[in-house]
Design an enzyme around this catalytic site. Structure first.
Site, PDB file in Angstrom:
ATOM      1  CG  ASP A 209      -1.889   1.085   1.314  1.00  0.00           C
ATOM      2  OD1 ASP A 209      -2.373   1.509   0.253  1.00  0.00           O
ATOM      3  OD2 ASP A 209      -2.167   1.560   2.439  1.00  0.00           O
ATOM      4  CD  GLU A 453      -0.704  -5.914   7.437  1.00  0.00           C
ATOM      5  OE1 GLU A 453      -1.146  -5.855   6.282  1.00  0.00           O
ATOM      6  OE2 GLU A 453      -1.191  -5.269   8.383  1.00  0.00           O
ATOM      7  CE1 TYR A 506      -4.720   0.634  10.017  1.00  0.00           C
ATOM      8  CE2 TYR A 506      -3.885  -1.595   9.748  1.00  0.00           C
ATOM      9  CZ  TYR A 506      -3.678  -0.224   9.745  1.00  0.00           C
ATOM     10  OH  TYR A 506      -2.432   0.293   9.474  1.00  0.00           O
TER      11      TYR A 506
END
Ligand code: GCB
Length: 683
Positions: A209, A453, A506
């Site tokens: 990202d 991740e 999140y």
């Protein structure tokens, strides 16, 4: 060092890391510093540039653009170095370009460098994203794979060629294509539906990202050493009662006859310990330890290790001097604590990116200093180099200011089974070797992160991470190793091998949107599950909310400043329930807004910054500031002495502050007043 079962670990108690490093790479990668025996010549500035827009992107090789000045093979652009090339021009094709770009720079060398055969001339490239080939005067000199670490070549034989002044033409071809086995991985996808795409149309797909900025994004320079030289220095430190221990190991490139002297100087330039030979231990009675920012009244104390090599050569004796900043500190992990110098350390900080308007990921001193001023203002004591190694100058600042670093390699977006192949693993290990070689001597670096991740729930990830982590520990037994997970605690195959659980979540953002009331419950469950499974300290390594500065909504709605603030507050309540038990840190996502690929989920990039991309604070920045100073005050060795700045006048000699728990008057003895430069007096 691989950690045993949690029970055995508990019985061992805190383990201090402190043995010597064993590096697999052949040579060193010392930061190029000037010294009486070493000179530097910066090649930063304007380079000639061309992107190879040919269909196969190989015209540059077919026409051998490196054989003659780039301007002779076609039009060129001026390209600043360091900078990403993407946002510099007005041509949208360049912004999204995938393939080979060509940089060229001509240099005239000082005469001594070309005439004195006792001088070794080295070309060093701070980073080139992602694959680079370097020619010097048309001669193929160097290749490097991997976008965020330095590489260099001894070019003496190319420049010491005769009596004439030597002009060098340095050509660097860089390819930003990512493949399943690069770090980060990516894939080129050819779009074959000719009703929608022109022939040969392709896109580069990635699973991370941030925008894949590319180019010469860090310093490029030439430097010299004598022909007999100090190739590498490795320092580990320890503490014995009130003495500091500095273990050093020096590798030299010279004949068998040489003398090596080592002196340790304190911050006042006084010699406090001396040694000889390529390895040894220096003992510093009453040592000033390197403490993190806000953990001690004198944080970030640095000594200087001066290493002097003297060697006879065929052209007379030469000596080489290299001075390395050294912070004496220890790092250890228990089953519930992260210890620095034997004291519990709580990470209250941020995740960052190297990212800014125009320059992209290009290194920039004003930006770096601004970011550090913001970190100090915030009361942050740590950050993670998400999701790749940052410029060396960033780590030097961390050493100087006491900002603790989790140093991450560019293994982000490993989400497919093929990302865990043997080819990927070998490359990953190589990158860890280069990263440890570069950053091993920074006291600020307290832990390696081998990935962010990954799909660590895949069966193949277990073996993969066992190997990569074991390798990293063999490279550096002095620091703990982690990777950052977002996998389910029960499914994660890599977590058994890490020393600290770093977990991203999140809540109320990517799930249960808008339901802030669920955060505490879900966070509590997350922590308890991880802890009961592994009995290892936990860091909340990411949490946050997308926020557009100036969007206000009360009661809070997603994307407003109020929502980001409220989400953070709920996390903080959850964190406070476990802080002091086994949760040892919180790193908000993200320090500043940053650029990403275009997508319907991203509005001009990722907006989870607590500062904008231009480094202006959102409401959440003030919330975090209150919190970090409060935590610092509760946890520092100067318990109760740190204060939170409420106001200050521009030319203040003293400023009014509210401290926890009392009010203090702070005297600013250096302007501008940063927290590190306050003297504290009770009102
Ligand atoms: C994550 C990633 C980070 C993203 C962030 C987000 O979990 O580690 O790279 O930018 O979430 O904002 O989605």
């Amino acid at each position: 060092m691989v950690r045993g079962p949690a029970g055995a670990w508990a019985a061992l108690g805190p383990l201090l890391w402190g043995c010597a490093l064993a590096l697999a790479l052949p040579g060193g990668m010392l930061y190029p510093r000037e010294s009486p025996s070493r000179e530097r010549k910066s090649l930063d500035g304007l380079w000639s540039f061309r992107a190879d827009f040919s269909d196969n992107r190989r015209r540059g090789f077919e026409e051998q653009w490196y054989r003659r000045p780039l301007r002779e093979s076609g039009p060129t652009l001026d390209m600043p170095v360091p900078s990403s090339f993407n946002d510099i021009g007005q041509d949208w094709r360049l912004r999204h370009f995938v393939g080979w770009v060509w940089y060229e720079r001509e240099v005239t060398l000082p005469e001594r460098w070309t005439q004195d055969l006792r001088t070794r001339v080295v070309l060093r490239i701070g980073s080139a994203h992602s694959y680079a080939i370097v020619w010097v005067n048309g001669v193929d000199t160097l290749e490097h794979e991997g976008g965020y670490l330095p590489f260099e070549a001894d070019i003496s034989s190319l420049v010491q060629v005769g009596p004439l002044p030597v002009h060098l033409r340095i050509t660097i071809a860089i390819n930003n294509t990512l493949t399943p086995s690069t770090l980060p991985p990516g894939a080129i996808r050819y779009m074959t539906d000719t009703s929608k795409y022109p022939k040969g149309y392709f896109v580069q797909n990635t699973d991370f990202d941030f925008f894949n900025y590319a180019g010469l994004q860090r310093a490029v320079l030439l430097y010299t050493t004598p022909t007999s030289y100090i190739d590498d220095i490795t320092v580990t430190t320890g503490v014995q009662q009130d003495s500091g221990l500095v273990n050093y190991q020096v590798s030299v490139k010279c004949g068998s006859q040489f003398k090596l002297e080592v002196r340790l100087l304190n911050a006042e330039n006084k010699v406090v310990a001396e040694g000889t030979g390529t390895q040894g231990q220096l003992k510093v009675p009453g040592a000033n330890l390197w403490w993190p920012y806000l953990m001690h009244e004198r944080p970030a104390y640095l000594y200087s290790l001066e290493v002097r090599l003297t060697a006879p050569t065929s052209v007379g004796p030469v000596s080489d001097v290299y001075t390395l900043p050294v912070g004496i500190r220890t790092v250890a992990v228990t089953e519930s604590q992260f210890l620095i110098n034997g004291k519990p350390f709580y990470f209250h900080g941020v995740n960052k990116h190297e990212d800014a308007d125009i320059r992209g990921k290009g290194f920039d001193w004003p930006l770096l200093v601004k970011d550090f001023n913001l970190l100090l203002w915030l009361g942050a004591n740590a950050f993670r180099t998400s999701h790749y190694p940052y410029a060396e100058e960033v780590l030097q600042m961390c050493d100087r200011y006491g900002i603790v670093v989790i140093d991450e390699c560019p293994a982000v977006g490993l989400v497919l089974p093929q990302h865990f192949s043997n080819t990927s693993m070998n490359h990953h290990m190589r990158v860890m070797e280069e990263l440890v070689r570069r950053d091993k001597n920074h006291p600020a670096v307290v832990m390696w992160s081998v990935a962010n991740e990954p799909a660590s729930y895949l069966e193949s990830a277990g073996y993969y991470f066992k190997m990569v982590i074991t390798h990293t520990k063999a490279l550096d037994p002095s620091r703990p190793v982690t990777f950052v997970t977002n996998a389910n605690y029960a499914a994660d195959k890599g977590a058994p091998y890490v020393d600290v659980i770093c977990v991203n979540s999140y809540y109320s953002w990517y799930h249960d949107y808008g339901h802030l009331e669920l955060i505490q419950l879900q966070l509590g469950t997350q922590f308890e599950n991880w802890y009961k499974t592994y009995h290892k300290p936990i860091i909340q390594s990411e949490y946050g909310a997308e926020t557009i500065i100036g969007f206000h909504q009360d009661p809070p709605l997603m994307f407003s400043e109020e929502y980001q603030r409220a989400l953070l507050e709920q996390y903080h309540l959850g964190l406070d329930q476990k802080r002091g038990k086994y949760v040892v840190g919180e790193l908000v996502w993200n320090f500043a807004d940053f650029m990403t690929n275009q997508s319907p989920q991203r509005m001009l990039g990722n907006k989870k910054g607590i500062f904008t991309r231009q480094r202006q604070p959102k409401t959440a920045a003030f919330l975090l500031r209150e919190r970090y100073w409060k935590i610092a005050n509760e946890t520092s060795q100067q318990h109760g002495k740190y204060v939170h700045l409420l106001s200050r006048t521009e030319k203040a000699e003293h400023v009014e502050l509210r401290s926890y728990p009392t009010t203090h008057r702070l005297y600013c003895y250096e302007y501008p007043c940063t927290s590190a430069r306050y003297g504290i007096g009770q009102t």
